[in-house]
Write an enzyme that holds these catalytic residues in place. Structure first.
Site, PDB file in Angstrom:
ATOM      1  N   ILE A 181       0.863  -1.177   0.000  1.00  0.00           N
ATOM      2  CA  ILE A 181       0.000   0.000   0.000  1.00  0.00           C
ATOM      3  C   ILE A 181       0.900   1.227   0.000  1.00  0.00           C
ATOM      4  O   ILE A 181       1.582   1.514   0.979  1.00  0.00           O
ATOM      5  CB  ILE A 181      -0.955   0.020   1.209  1.00  0.00           C
ATOM      6  CG1 ILE A 181      -1.986  -1.114   1.086  1.00  0.00           C
ATOM      7  CG2 ILE A 181      -1.673   1.363   1.320  1.00  0.00           C
ATOM      8  CD1 ILE A 181      -2.982  -1.180   2.218  1.00  0.00           C
ATOM      9  N   GLY A 184       4.463   2.335  -4.661  1.00  0.00           N
ATOM     10  CA  GLY A 184       4.687   2.482  -6.097  1.00  0.00           C
ATOM     11  C   GLY A 184       5.243   3.842  -6.486  1.00  0.00           C
ATOM     12  O   GLY A 184       5.006   4.853  -5.816  1.00  0.00           O
ATOM     13  N   CYS A 187       2.388   6.258  -7.103  1.00  0.00           N
ATOM     14  CA  CYS A 187       1.319   6.198  -6.102  1.00  0.00           C
ATOM     15  C   CYS A 187       1.547   7.291  -5.063  1.00  0.00           C
ATOM     16  O   CYS A 187       2.678   7.493  -4.604  1.00  0.00           O
ATOM     17  CB  CYS A 187       1.296   4.830  -5.422  1.00  0.00           C
ATOM     18  SG  CYS A 187       0.024   4.662  -4.147  1.00  0.00           S
ATOM     19  N   THR A 189      -0.713   7.583  -2.274  1.00  0.00           N
ATOM     20  CA  THR A 189      -1.594   7.261  -1.149  1.00  0.00           C
ATOM     21  C   THR A 189      -0.974   7.657   0.187  1.00  0.00           C
ATOM     22  O   THR A 189      -1.661   8.163   1.082  1.00  0.00           O
ATOM     23  CB  THR A 189      -1.928   5.757  -1.147  1.00  0.00           C
ATOM     24  OG1 THR A 189      -2.714   5.455  -2.298  1.00  0.00           O
ATOM     25  CG2 THR A 189      -2.694   5.348   0.100  1.00  0.00           C
ATOM     26  N   GLY A 269      -0.338   6.575 -12.273  1.00  0.00           N
ATOM     27  CA  GLY A 269      -0.980   5.669 -11.333  1.00  0.00           C
ATOM     28  C   GLY A 269      -2.446   5.489 -11.673  1.00  0.00           C
ATOM     29  O   GLY A 269      -3.075   6.372 -12.259  1.00  0.00           O
ATOM     30  N   SER A 271      -4.928   5.534  -9.772  1.00  0.00           N
ATOM     31  CA  SER A 271      -5.807   6.423  -9.007  1.00  0.00           C
ATOM     32  C   SER A 271      -5.455   7.882  -9.257  1.00  0.00           C
ATOM     33  O   SER A 271      -5.839   8.765  -8.488  1.00  0.00           O
ATOM     34  CB  SER A 271      -5.716   6.109  -7.501  1.00  0.00           C
ATOM     35  OG  SER A 271      -6.299   4.859  -7.211  1.00  0.00           O
ATOM     36  N   SER A 315      22.496 -12.263 -10.250  1.00  0.00           N
ATOM     37  CA  SER A 315      23.683 -11.769  -9.552  1.00  0.00           C
ATOM     38  C   SER A 315      23.481 -11.817  -8.038  1.00  0.00           C
ATOM     39  O   SER A 315      24.382 -12.226  -7.289  1.00  0.00           O
ATOM     40  CB  SER A 315      23.986 -10.338 -10.004  1.00  0.00           C
ATOM     41  OG  SER A 315      25.244  -9.915  -9.533  1.00  0.00           O
TER      42      SER A 315
END
EC number: 1.7.1.7
Length: 358
Positions: A181, A184, A187, A189, A269, A271, A315
């Site tokens: 949540i 991102g 994002c 939020t 995004g 949203s 790697s």
């Protein structure tokens, strides 16, 4: 009464993987394929458990076709029409459906469309139920509804960030719980709502809860480089979902823009103002945008990025002595750090020239 948890929660940027003695002679010796048997659907998955996000600038049919060549998974965004799904199925390689999920929200219209597409495309095996807040009772009820209707389909569901809700979703019918949540790259939020959970700690805690029920988790968001993908696997993620790293390519969605002789692609995004105006006409008066819109340098064909990501994971496995990807979580020891890299010459880096599509 409000309370504060004093235990620090960590993000990918807060840690590094400690190197360990290894018997591997080459990165080429690392095996990235995983095989899972899912708790509720009883289906078996085999592939490289890296996943393209179900954003409309990432999770496209073109992306699915390209990533399937690497046995990488794509969650198709939910805004394709039934006719577009049928057209894709008519031309796609049959094995593409081994690495592809249909995405859905939880509205009545979403339910109707989900049923229609699955009826038209019986080869679909995976369903991704995607909402920003996976803690609502209505979401849990929707998972139960889908599980009852499709007992043999593998269900991905989220997003949540705490162990008790992971358990709730698995017991309600989810096979794979999406964790994340606010981490991102597009994002907002955490800024708009003040809600979130540092991604590394979220994955560690949620993986522990899921694995206790023979469930699986998918780390969703927060990977800004291949090293972060490796850290997510090291923290116990069974799958790692990627958005921004897969954006900006020929196979990605988003408008191609030219500015001062350079090419860029739009990335936003789901949203964000851009997404809500595109798919719903406007931002609803009762809510705020919780995403941003950016232009990112055009990256050409996605295959070059795939090589970079998989090479980074190999790697990490080599440095930690994990011959198989499944061993990375067992071999991983994280060390807390105050600085990750030496950025002395970052402003002077020579940009990578995008590779053309074949």
């Amino acid at each position: 009464m409000p309370r504060i948890e004093n235990e620090p929660k960590l993000d990918f940027k807060d840690v590094l993987l400690r190197p360990k003695r290894s018997t591997l002679k080459s990165r080429a010796d690392v095996e990235l394929d995983r095989e899972y048997v899912f708790r509720n659907s009883k289906a078996t998955y085999t592939g490289v458990p890296v996943v393209a996000s179900n954003m409309d600038t990432v999770g496209t049919f073109e992306m699915a076709a390209a990533l399937n060549n690497h046995k990488i998974f794509t969650t198709i965004h939910k805004h394709y029409s039934v006719d577009e799904w049928k057209a894709f199925a008519a031309s796609a390689s049959p094995d593409t459906f081994n690495n592809l999920a249909i995405s859905s929200g939880i509205s009545d219209n979403d339910w109707t469309k989900l049923n229609t597409v699955i009826t038209e495309l019986p080869q679909l095996k995976y369903i991704c139920l995607d909402v920003a807040n996976g803690y609502s009772e209505s979401f849990v009820e929707f998972i139960r509804r889908v599980r009852e209707a499709y007992p043999k389909h593998t269900i991905m569901a989220g997003n949540v960030v705490t162990g008790e809700m992971v358990e709730e979703l698995i017991l309600s019918g989810a096979d794979i719980v999406k964790v994340g949540i606010g981490p991102g790259s597009v994002c907002t939020t955490r800024k708009k709502a003040g809600v979130g959970y540092p991604q590394l700690s979220a994955v560690l805690e949620c993986a522990d809860a899921a694995h206790g029920l023979n469930g699986h988790v998918m780390s969703d968001g927060g990977c800004s480089n291949p090293g972060d993908v490796a850290k997510a696997f090291g923290a116990g993620a069974d799958f790692v979902m990627i958005g921004g790293l897969f954006a900006g390519h020929d196979q990605s969605g988003g408008d191609l823009i030219e500015h001062n002789g350079k090419k860029f692609k739009l990335f936003y995004g789901m949203s964000s103002d851009t997404a809500m105006k595109k798919h719903h006409g406007s931002v609803a008066e009762y809510r705020a945008s919780e995403g941003k819109t950016v232009t990112i340098p055009y990256r050409g064909d996605v295959n070059g990025t795939v090589q970079d990501i998989l090479g980074g994971i190999r790697s990490a496995c080599t440095y930690t002595g994990a011959k198989h990807l499944k061993e990375l979580a067992k071999r991983a020891t994280f060390i807390r750090v105050t600085q990750q890299t030496n950025d002395m010459y970052v402003p002077f880096e020579v940009p990578t020239v995008p590779a053309p599509s074949k």
